[in-house]
Design an enzyme around this catalytic site. Structure first.
Site, PDB file in Angstrom:
ATOM      1  N   ASP A 136       0.861  -1.186   0.000  1.00  0.00           N
ATOM      2  CA  ASP A 136       0.000   0.000   0.000  1.00  0.00           C
ATOM      3  C   ASP A 136       0.894   1.231   0.000  1.00  0.00           C
ATOM      4  O   ASP A 136       1.990   1.209   0.563  1.00  0.00           O
ATOM      5  CB  ASP A 136      -0.903   0.020   1.234  1.00  0.00           C
ATOM      6  N   ASP A 154      -6.973  -1.603  -4.601  1.00  0.00           N
ATOM      7  CA  ASP A 154      -8.045  -1.237  -3.666  1.00  0.00           C
ATOM      8  C   ASP A 154      -8.998  -0.226  -4.301  1.00  0.00           C
ATOM      9  O   ASP A 154     -10.213  -0.306  -4.131  1.00  0.00           O
ATOM     10  CB  ASP A 154      -7.466  -0.627  -2.385  1.00  0.00           C
TER      11      ASP A 154
END
Length: 188
Positions: A136, A154
């Protein structure tokens, strides 16, 4: 957009309907997966783990981190990586069933399913290859009030899920209107 039973749209042949469906399936998957894999590789090769680099002041920055859990930092402990890998594979199976039942004429739903599947595949790839979990790096917020760090995959899952919900909601409204019209016709 009315469709014929064979999957064509307003006079389009079934082949063009299927070609559009294939286009709306493969292009988003290839684009999202490519962007996801390339950006994650760039982050891993450019930043040290947990390094924060401002892009737009404190509001948007790159923060390199790993997430063993689900999107936006959801973590259930030691077995998060395996649990969410299995859950993602099950979700792909469910998406496959929905996809098969979606007519080619329902392009928004085909696109939505493609986006969710692409995002799931991007994060599955990380869960399989990286012990630390999903990479991330997109970090938004102000000061200590920050959104959980996330990635391209995401984002695709989120946008696709919203589009999928809208598609189902609109279908429900159309079905309710048809039922009301049928009941009105029956009364007449």
């Amino acid at each position: 957009m009315p469709s014929d039973p064979s999957g064509g749209v307003d006079g389009a042949t079934p082949e063009t309907g299927l070609a559009a469906r294939l286009w709306l399936t493969l292009v988003p998957i290839v684009v999202v997966l490519t962007l996801d894999i390339v950006t994650k590789a760039w982050v891993m090769n450019t930043f040290a783990l947990y390094e924060q680099t401002p892009v737009i002041g404190d509001f948007f920055r790159f923060t390199y981190t790993h997430n063993r859990g689900a999107a936006f930092g959801i973590d259930i402990g030691e077995y998060s990586r395996i649990f969410f890998l299995i859950l993602s594979l099950i979700a792909l199976g469910v998406l496959g069933v929905i996809y098969r039942g979606t007519p080619s004429s329902d392009r928004p739903r085909v696109l939505a399913i493609s986006l969710v599947a692409a995002g799931a595949l991007g994060n599955i790839w990380d869960r399989i290859r990286l012990e630390l979990g999903v990479v991330d790096f997109l970090d938004f917020g102000i000061g200590t009030h920050r959104f959980p760090v996330f990635n391209i995959a995401d984002s695709a899952v989120t946008v696709g899920a919203v589009l999928l919900l809208i598609s189902f909601w609109l279908e429900g409204r159309r079905d309710a209107q048809r039922a009301a019209q049928a009941a009105e016709t029956d009364r007449a």
